[in-house]
Design a protein around this motif. Structure first.
Motif, PDB file in Angstrom:
ATOM      1  N   LYS A 175       0.810  -1.219   0.000  1.00 25.36           N
ATOM      2  CA  LYS A 175       0.000   0.000   0.000  1.00 25.36           C
ATOM      3  C   LYS A 175       0.844   1.270   0.000  1.00 25.36           C
ATOM      4  O   LYS A 175       0.380   2.320  -0.448  1.00 25.36           O
ATOM      5  N   THR A 176       2.068   1.191   0.501  1.00 28.48           N
ATOM      6  CA  THR A 176       2.895   2.402   0.591  1.00 28.48           C
ATOM      7  C   THR A 176       4.069   2.381  -0.390  1.00 28.48           C
ATOM      8  O   THR A 176       4.878   3.310  -0.389  1.00 28.48           O
ATOM      9  N   THR A 177       4.167   1.348  -1.202  1.00 27.74           N
ATOM     10  CA  THR A 177       5.305   1.226  -2.110  1.00 27.74           C
ATOM     11  C   THR A 177       5.044   1.946  -3.429  1.00 27.74           C
ATOM     12  O   THR A 177       4.080   1.620  -4.129  1.00 27.74           O
ATOM     13  N   PRO A 178       5.879   2.915  -3.787  1.00 23.41           N
ATOM     14  CA  PRO A 178       5.711   3.599  -5.080  1.00 23.41           C
ATOM     15  C   PRO A 178       5.863   2.619  -6.241  1.00 23.41           C
ATOM     16  O   PRO A 178       6.572   1.617  -6.145  1.00 23.41           O
ATOM     17  N   LYS A 179       5.194   2.924  -7.337  1.00 21.29           N
ATOM     18  CA  LYS A 179       5.226   2.026  -8.491  1.00 21.29           C
ATOM     19  C   LYS A 179       6.632   1.873  -9.070  1.00 21.29           C
ATOM     20  O   LYS A 179       6.961   0.833  -9.645  1.00 21.29           O
ATOM     21  N   ASP A 180       7.454   2.906  -8.940  1.00 19.71           N
ATOM     22  CA  ASP A 180       8.799   2.849  -9.513  1.00 19.71           C
ATOM     23  C   ASP A 180       9.859   2.491  -8.470  1.00 19.71           C
ATOM     24  O   ASP A 180      11.048   2.739  -8.648  1.00 19.71           O
ATOM     25  N   PHE A 181       9.457   1.863  -7.375  1.00 17.97           N
ATOM     26  CA  PHE A 181      10.356   1.581  -6.254  1.00 17.97           C
ATOM     27  C   PHE A 181      11.416   0.534  -6.605  1.00 17.97           C
ATOM     28  O   PHE A 181      12.524   0.564  -6.105  1.00 17.97           O
ATOM     29  N   GLN A 182      11.063  -0.442  -7.464  1.00 20.81           N
ATOM     30  CA  GLN A 182      11.964  -1.541  -7.846  1.00 20.81           C
ATOM     31  C   GLN A 182      12.532  -2.243  -6.604  1.00 20.81           C
ATOM     32  O   GLN A 182      13.738  -2.293  -6.379  1.00 20.81           O
ATOM     33  N   MET A 183      11.626  -2.812  -5.808  1.00 23.19           N
ATOM     34  CA  MET A 183      12.019  -3.506  -4.587  1.00 23.19           C
ATOM     35  C   MET A 183      12.868  -4.736  -4.909  1.00 23.19           C
ATOM     36  O   MET A 183      12.551  -5.508  -5.796  1.00 23.19           O
ATOM     37  N   LYS A 184      13.958  -4.892  -4.144  1.00 27.31           N
ATOM     38  CA  LYS A 184      14.847  -6.044  -4.336  1.00 27.31           C
ATOM     39  C   LYS A 184      15.373  -6.531  -2.988  1.00 27.31           C
ATOM     40  O   LYS A 184      15.257  -5.847  -1.972  1.00 27.31           O
ATOM     41  N   VAL A 185      15.947  -7.725  -3.000  1.00 26.68           N
ATOM     42  CA  VAL A 185      16.581  -8.286  -1.814  1.00 26.68           C
ATOM     43  C   VAL A 185      17.950  -8.809  -2.204  1.00 26.68           C
ATOM     44  O   VAL A 185      18.167  -9.244  -3.339  1.00 26.68           O
TER      45      VAL A 185
END
Length: 481
Positions: A323-333
């Motif tokens: 819900k709080t993650t921007p669309k262009d965040f490109q989350m990675k681990v």
């Protein structure tokens, strides 16, 4: 994996130049009792469901009219994947009534039913109020899931369910010998989570050693961005990156010794080096201000808002923070950074294991129905549904063919590929939940990262907690085989 000696020698390179601050003083942290009354009751239960007719479509012999009581932890994965699975059960057994409910207070709400001998049939035993699995097993409160594992899989009846699972999943559910007491449905990649977009803003790559990590945090600080944040109110999230960091520095045998509650395990030079490295983040002001007061949601939100670069967590975070993650965040681990070139394991060594533990109580009325629900959840269709909706892998080996993976999920798959055989699996959180969460997590690691305890003091406190648990005759003790 074997145990290791309590005696250690040898230099540790960069570890020796990390400065320790002056002692601040030990503090006493109150602990809470976990499940003592819940697991000690021997009161009787109601009548169990009569066995149904075994067939190719019903290999576990489920009673087609018996009700099923299913309680799910309402956490990072939400509830939709489970309600979809319940619909599958309803299609298979249309005459059976399924009582499905979700809660975040697993222990609080289920302890009375365990005490009264009337627990639900199937429980997703997860979250902050997770019931202590080691205690449940030690008190004979759980059902051996071998019948489920030996049943034919939904997709290929020629294969047993056990043969369709990812490596390590069965071992995760074992505590002492061959029986499997817990079925971990999700497959979780633990590590250091970050936004590629935020790193790009700093013209940076993920740091593969600690010098590079500190340099990047310093660069971010100049831009008004913290290096790290974490769930300060639940500091047992810190081990998701700290434990594999320790294992990378000193080898997996160090983590085995910690799990085995061996004397002096927490005094290993690898523990010292890791604690001092993390403490350096605090000393240099690289941790987001106010982090010790944040819960997991608040810390995740601060991270997705770009207030901090790195967050120790598990792969449920993508869904939980959606819900709080921007669309262009490109989350990675990524795996934890190496400390230096003398590490025993290469960069890429990571903690990955089964997550979201499902259990069937020994006094459940419909054990066959509970296991059948799990069998249906381990079908390829159900697995893909889970991955699509919650952006996480399941314990089914594969199940992602044809799916468009998010950056976070693809990063998890890539991290596992990079790790190869160097996948670590600490068991403290499974074997000794109270020790891991309330004592080591809150009573030592949380104090260390908040600057209220030095590395030396935190090591001493962790060893004291471990020694207390080792001497506790009321606990069943487990060891790596």
């Amino acid at each position: 994996m074997g145990s290791t000696s309590a005696q250690y020698n040898g230099g540790l390179g960069r570890r020796d130049v990390i400065k320790r601050s002056a002692a601040i003083g030990l503090i006493t942290v109150p602990t809470m009792s976990f499940l003592a009354s819940c697991a000690s009751s021997d009161s009787g239960s109601g009548p169990k469901a009569e066995k149904g007719t075994t067939s190719a479509k019903n290999p576990l012999g489920v009673n087609e009219t018996a009700p099923l009581d299913f309680v799910l932890f309402d956490g990072g994965f939400g509830t939709e994947y489970a309600t979809d699975a319940v619909k599958q059960y309803g299609t298979a057994f249309p005459k059976a009534k399924v009582d499905f409910r979700a809660t975040q207070k697993i222990r609080t709400e289920l302890q009375p039913s365990f005490n009264g001998g009337t627990p639900p049939d199937l429980i997703d035993n997860s979250g902050a109020e997770q019931m202590d699995m080691g205690v449940l097993v030690g008190k004979n409160q759980l059902t051996d899931l071998t019948p489920l594992l030996d049943a034919p899989s939904v997709d290929d009846p020629a294969k047993k369910v056990r043969d369709t699972l990812r490596p390590g999943v069965l071992e995760m559910g074992q505590f002492d010998g061959d029986p499997v007491w817990v079925l971990y449905y999700a497959y979780t990649v633990y590590g250091v989570w970050y936004s590629q977009t935020e790193l790009d803003k700093l013209d940076a790559e993920y740091p593969e050693d600690w010098d590079a990590m500190l340099a990047l945090c310093a660069k971010a600080k100049k831009k008004g961005v913290a290096g790290w944040t974490y769930a300060g109110k639940y500091p047992y999230y810190l081990p998701f990156s700290l434990y594999p960091f320790i294992g990378k520095i000193g080898g997996r045998e160090v983590l085995d010794a910690i799990d085995n509650l061996e004397p002096n395990a927490w005094k290993h030079p690898a523990v010292k080096a890791a604690f001092e490295a993390y403490y350096e983040l605090y000393q240099k002001g690289y941790i987001l201000k106010g982090t010790p007061g944040l819960d997991h949601i608040q810390s995740q939100t601060a991270w997705t808002e770009g207030k901090a670069l790195f967050l120790p967590n598990g792969s449920w975070v993508e869904n939980e923070a959606a819900k709080t993650t921007p669309k262009d965040f490109q989350m990675k681990v990524a795996a934890p950074s190496s400390l230096d070139s003398s590490d025993k394991l290469p960069f890429g060594a990571i903690w990955a294991s089964g997550g979201e533990p499902f259990i069937v109580p020994a006094k459940a009325k419909n054990q066959a129905g509970a296991m059948e629900q799990l069998r249906l959840m381990l079908s390829e269709a159900s697995s893909k549904n889970f991955t699509t909706k919650v952006k996480s892998l399941t314990s089914l080996n594969g199940g992602t063919d044809g799916l468009a993976l998010s950056t976070a999920l693809q990063a998890g798959v890539d991290a596992l590929a990079k790790a190869g055989d160097n996948v670590l699996n600490p068991r403290m959180q499974d074997w000794y939940a109270e020790l891991q969460k309330q004592k080591i997590g809150t009573g030592a690691l949380g104090e260390l990262m908040a600057g209220r305890m030095t590395p030396a003091e935190a090591m001493k406190k962790c060893q004291e907690f471990a020694d207390e648990a080792a001497k506790d005759g009321s606990l069943k003790h487990y060891k790596h085989q």
